[in-house]
Design a protein around this motif. Structure first.
Motif, PDB file in Angstrom:
ATOM      1  N   THR A  47       0.857  -1.445  -0.263  1.00 50.05           N
ATOM      2  CA  THR A  47      -0.139   0.006  -0.066  1.00 50.05           C
ATOM      3  C   THR A  47       0.845   1.016  -0.137  1.00 50.05           C
ATOM      4  O   THR A  47       0.433   2.538  -0.543  1.00 50.05           O
ATOM      5  CB  THR A  47      -1.056  -0.659   1.316  1.00 50.05           C
ATOM      6  OG1 THR A  47      -1.805  -1.255   1.132  1.00 50.05           O
ATOM      7  CG2 THR A  47      -1.831   1.316   1.210  1.00 50.05           C
ATOM      8  N   ALA A  48       1.748   1.659   0.902  1.00 54.00           N
ATOM      9  CA  ALA A  48       2.626   2.572   0.927  1.00 54.00           C
ATOM     10  C   ALA A  48       3.533   2.407  -0.213  1.00 54.00           C
ATOM     11  O   ALA A  48       3.731   3.996  -0.834  1.00 54.00           O
ATOM     12  CB  ALA A  48       3.556   2.325   2.017  1.00 54.00           C
ATOM     13  N   ASN A  49       4.213   1.721  -0.737  1.00 54.24           N
ATOM     14  CA  ASN A  49       4.687   1.760  -2.594  1.00 54.24           C
ATOM     15  C   ASN A  49       3.410   2.118  -3.284  1.00 54.24           C
ATOM     16  O   ASN A  49       4.326   3.159  -4.423  1.00 54.24           O
ATOM     17  CB  ASN A  49       5.001   0.296  -2.546  1.00 54.24           C
ATOM     18  CG  ASN A  49       6.628  -0.204  -1.878  1.00 54.24           C
ATOM     19  OD1 ASN A  49       7.248   0.942  -1.755  1.00 54.24           O
ATOM     20  ND2 ASN A  49       7.136  -1.091  -1.152  1.00 54.24           N
ATOM     21  N   LEU A  50       2.425   2.006  -3.354  1.00 62.86           N
ATOM     22  CA  LEU A  50       1.181   2.352  -4.331  1.00 62.86           C
ATOM     23  C   LEU A  50       1.011   3.843  -4.724  1.00 62.86           C
ATOM     24  O   LEU A  50       0.568   4.553  -4.400  1.00 62.86           O
ATOM     25  CB  LEU A  50       0.385   1.800  -4.884  1.00 62.86           C
ATOM     26  CG  LEU A  50      -0.815   1.189  -5.578  1.00 62.86           C
ATOM     27  CD1 LEU A  50      -0.098   1.497  -6.823  1.00 62.86           C
ATOM     28  CD2 LEU A  50      -2.238   0.417  -5.323  1.00 62.86           C
ATOM     29  N   LEU A  51       1.275   4.364  -2.818  1.00 67.66           N
ATOM     30  CA  LEU A  51       0.429   5.605  -2.300  1.00 67.66           C
ATOM     31  C   LEU A  51       1.583   6.710  -3.316  1.00 67.66           C
ATOM     32  O   LEU A  51       1.780   7.208  -3.295  1.00 67.66           O
ATOM     33  CB  LEU A  51       0.439   5.458  -0.972  1.00 67.66           C
ATOM     34  CG  LEU A  51      -0.456   5.092  -0.165  1.00 67.66           C
ATOM     35  CD1 LEU A  51      -0.256   5.299   1.354  1.00 67.66           C
ATOM     36  CD2 LEU A  51      -2.103   5.961  -0.859  1.00 67.66           C
ATOM     37  N   VAL A  52       2.582   6.598  -3.060  1.00 68.67           N
ATOM     38  CA  VAL A  52       4.061   6.760  -3.688  1.00 68.67           C
ATOM     39  C   VAL A  52       4.141   7.013  -5.305  1.00 68.67           C
ATOM     40  O   VAL A  52       4.000   8.070  -5.489  1.00 68.67           O
ATOM     41  CB  VAL A  52       5.845   6.341  -2.592  1.00 68.67           C
ATOM     42  CG1 VAL A  52       6.716   6.688  -3.669  1.00 68.67           C
ATOM     43  CG2 VAL A  52       5.698   6.400  -1.557  1.00 68.67           C
ATOM     44  N   GLN A  53       3.477   5.629  -5.579  1.00 67.77           N
ATOM     45  CA  GLN A  53       4.017   5.680  -7.321  1.00 67.77           C
ATOM     46  C   GLN A  53       2.548   6.470  -8.051  1.00 67.77           C
ATOM     47  O   GLN A  53       2.822   7.193  -8.741  1.00 67.77           O
ATOM     48  CB  GLN A  53       3.639   4.432  -7.775  1.00 67.77           C
ATOM     49  CG  GLN A  53       4.866   3.574  -7.414  1.00 67.77           C
ATOM     50  CD  GLN A  53       4.848   1.983  -7.785  1.00 67.77           C
ATOM     51  OE1 GLN A  53       3.277   2.096  -7.966  1.00 67.77           O
ATOM     52  NE2 GLN A  53       5.438   1.117  -6.903  1.00 67.77           N
ATOM     53  N   THR A  54       1.685   6.450  -6.882  1.00 69.33           N
ATOM     54  CA  THR A  54       0.461   7.425  -6.931  1.00 69.33           C
ATOM     55  C   THR A  54       0.304   8.627  -7.029  1.00 69.33           C
ATOM     56  O   THR A  54       0.009   9.440  -7.973  1.00 69.33           O
ATOM     57  CB  THR A  54      -0.839   7.148  -6.519  1.00 69.33           C
ATOM     58  OG1 THR A  54      -1.175   4.593  -6.819  1.00 69.33           O
ATOM     59  CG2 THR A  54      -2.337   7.302  -7.077  1.00 69.33           C
ATOM     60  N   ILE A  55       1.292   8.840  -6.604  1.00 69.78           N
ATOM     61  CA  ILE A  55       1.452  10.563  -5.234  1.00 69.78           C
ATOM     62  C   ILE A  55       2.284  11.616  -6.198  1.00 69.78           C
ATOM     63  O   ILE A  55       1.836  11.964  -6.363  1.00 69.78           O
ATOM     64  CB  ILE A  55       0.909  11.104  -4.187  1.00 69.78           C
ATOM     65  CG1 ILE A  55       0.092   9.918  -3.552  1.00 69.78           C
ATOM     66  CG2 ILE A  55       1.744  11.822  -3.759  1.00 69.78           C
ATOM     67  CD1 ILE A  55       0.161   9.681  -1.717  1.00 69.78           C
ATOM     68  N   PRO A  57       3.412  11.318  -9.164  1.00 73.67           N
ATOM     69  CA  PRO A  57       3.262  12.620 -10.295  1.00 73.67           C
ATOM     70  C   PRO A  57       1.965  13.322 -11.078  1.00 73.67           C
ATOM     71  O   PRO A  57       2.044  13.966 -11.335  1.00 73.67           O
ATOM     72  CB  PRO A  57       3.518  11.035 -11.615  1.00 73.67           C
ATOM     73  CG  PRO A  57       2.443  10.013 -10.729  1.00 73.67           C
ATOM     74  CD  PRO A  57       2.711  10.248  -9.264  1.00 73.67           C
ATOM     75  N   MET A  58       1.342  12.988  -9.797  1.00 73.00           N
ATOM     76  CA  MET A  58       0.586  14.064  -9.416  1.00 73.00           C
ATOM     77  C   MET A  58       0.775  15.890  -9.378  1.00 73.00           C
ATOM     78  O   MET A  58       2.268  15.963  -9.524  1.00 73.00           O
ATOM     79  CB  MET A  58      -0.267  14.399  -7.934  1.00 73.00           C
ATOM     80  CG  MET A  58      -0.637  12.613  -8.015  1.00 73.00           C
ATOM     81  SD  MET A  58      -1.760  12.809  -6.082  1.00 73.00           S
ATOM     82  CE  MET A  58      -3.062  11.611  -6.403  1.00 73.00           C
ATOM     83  N   PRO A  59       0.433  16.577 -10.401  1.00 75.43           N
ATOM     84  CA  PRO A  59       0.737  17.790 -10.513  1.00 75.43           C
ATOM     85  C   PRO A  59       0.968  18.433  -8.281  1.00 75.43           C
ATOM     86  O   PRO A  59       1.139  18.310  -7.200  1.00 75.43           O
ATOM     87  CB  PRO A  59      -0.649  19.000 -11.471  1.00 75.43           C
ATOM     88  CG  PRO A  59      -1.985  17.591 -11.003  1.00 75.43           C
ATOM     89  CD  PRO A  59      -1.219  16.407 -11.002  1.00 75.43           C
ATOM     90  N   VAL A  93       3.116  17.108  -0.306  1.00 76.25           N
ATOM     91  CA  VAL A  93       2.254  16.933   0.030  1.00 76.25           C
ATOM     92  C   VAL A  93       1.742  16.708   1.337  1.00 76.25           C
ATOM     93  O   VAL A  93       2.436  15.542   1.661  1.00 76.25           O
ATOM     94  CB  VAL A  93       1.778  15.894  -1.037  1.00 76.25           C
ATOM     95  CG1 VAL A  93       0.092  15.146  -1.696  1.00 76.25           C
ATOM     96  CG2 VAL A  93       1.886  16.696  -2.333  1.00 76.25           C
ATOM     97  N   ARG A  94       0.427  16.865   1.630  1.00 74.68           N
ATOM     98  CA  ARG A  94       0.310  16.148   3.198  1.00 74.68           C
ATOM     99  C   ARG A  94      -0.429  14.595   2.765  1.00 74.68           C
ATOM    100  O   ARG A  94      -1.319  14.692   1.980  1.00 74.68           O
ATOM    101  CB  ARG A  94      -0.719  17.091   3.827  1.00 74.68           C
ATOM    102  CG  ARG A  94       0.855  18.622   4.485  1.00 74.68           C
ATOM    103  CD  ARG A  94      -0.250  19.325   4.478  1.00 74.68           C
ATOM    104  NE  ARG A  94      -1.735  20.034   3.236  1.00 74.68           N
ATOM    105  CZ  ARG A  94      -2.840  20.811   4.016  1.00 74.68           C
ATOM    106  NH1 ARG A  94      -2.846  21.113   5.382  1.00 74.68           N
ATOM    107  NH2 ARG A  94      -3.491  21.244   3.040  1.00 74.68           N
ATOM    108  N   LEU A  95      -0.412  13.551   3.503  1.00 71.44           N
ATOM    109  CA  LEU A  95      -0.569  12.714   4.179  1.00 71.44           C
ATOM    110  C   LEU A  95      -2.072  12.883   4.610  1.00 71.44           C
ATOM    111  O   LEU A  95      -1.810  12.451   6.124  1.00 71.44           O
ATOM    112  CB  LEU A  95      -0.315  11.518   4.306  1.00 71.44           C
ATOM    113  CG  LEU A  95      -0.735  10.080   3.696  1.00 71.44           C
ATOM    114  CD1 LEU A  95      -0.643   9.809   2.438  1.00 71.44           C
ATOM    115  CD2 LEU A  95      -0.034   8.982   4.398  1.00 71.44           C
ATOM    116  N   PHE A  96      -3.264  12.239   4.670  1.00 69.80           N
ATOM    117  CA  PHE A  96      -4.080  12.350   5.047  1.00 69.80           C
ATOM    118  C   PHE A  96      -4.624  11.050   5.737  1.00 69.80           C
ATOM    119  O   PHE A  96      -5.070   9.945   4.326  1.00 69.80           O
ATOM    120  CB  PHE A  96      -5.426  13.008   4.964  1.00 69.80           C
ATOM    121  CG  PHE A  96      -5.568  14.723   5.773  1.00 69.80           C
ATOM    122  CD1 PHE A  96      -6.167  15.570   6.085  1.00 69.80           C
ATOM    123  CD2 PHE A  96      -4.560  15.198   4.444  1.00 69.80           C
ATOM    124  CE1 PHE A  96      -5.565  16.632   6.857  1.00 69.80           C
ATOM    125  CE2 PHE A  96      -4.481  16.843   4.788  1.00 69.80           C
ATOM    126  CZ  PHE A  96      -5.134  17.500   5.741  1.00 69.80           C
TER     127      PHE A  96
END
Length: 186
Positions: A47-55, A57-59, A93-96
């Motif tokens: 889950t943590a790896n997927l979060l980083v991969q997803t977040i 490239p965000m603008p 970016v802040r993680l909630f």
């Protein structure tokens, strides 16, 4: 087994621009993205790896990202280990971390949930109590967590059946007095 996060935009109240996203984990089953039957099938590390991969490239205009943990995930020590690392990697970016109201078997003791919320807060993560006023996220439970919460999240979609705007307005007013609040399901 393939998993991905799908994002739902979160807007500012003032100028209605996208400030961030709430990410929902989905699993590929028979070439369709579906709500997983068992979130425990995915490790905190995955889950943590997927979060980083997803977040990543965000603008650059995205300032916050939220995602859900069921109570049994919320108290899992592995999330206490990996999520602060995610926060470091995605800054600014802040993680909630949103604590859902989904029941678990066996039921997680409130003391363990409070301890986990304290741990996330101590590691500079923002904790949100999801779907307040319905299910397990009741006012007495919210008061136990209150010192460790960044906000309450009121889910309008949970009140669609009532068709009574006065009832919804009263509930919104109550939760708004408690702490900063976001509203979903509009």
């Amino acid at each position: 087994m393939m998993i991905r996060f799908f994002g739902q935009p979160q807007f500012t109240a003032t100028d209605h621009t996208i400030k961030g996203y709430e990410l929902f984990l989905r699993e590929s089953v028979d070439h369709k993205w579906v709500f997983p039957d068992d979130f425990k099938a995915f490790t905190a590390y995955e889950t943590a790896n997927l979060l980083v991969q997803t977040i990543r490239p965000m603008p650059k205009t995205v300032t916050s990202v939220a995602f859900n943990l069921d109570p049994d995930q919320f108290v899992d020590p592995a999330y206490q280990t990996y999520l602060p690392k995610v926060q470091e990697l995605i800054a600014p970016v802040r993680l909630f971390v949103e604590l859902t109201e989904h029941p678990c078997a066996p039921k997680i003791a409130n003391a363990k949930l409070v301890e986990a919320a304290e741990g996330f807060k101590a590691n500079h993560l923002y904790v949100v109590l999801d779907d307040v006023g319905t299910g397990n996220n009741t006012p007495p439970f919210a008061e136990l967590l209150d010192n460790n919460l960044a906000e309450y999240k009121f889910a309008m979609q949970n009140f669609r059946e009532s068709h009574d705007p006065h009832e919804i307005t009263k509930k919104l007013a109550y939760w708004h007095k408690m702490l900063m609040m976001s509203i979903s399901g509009l």
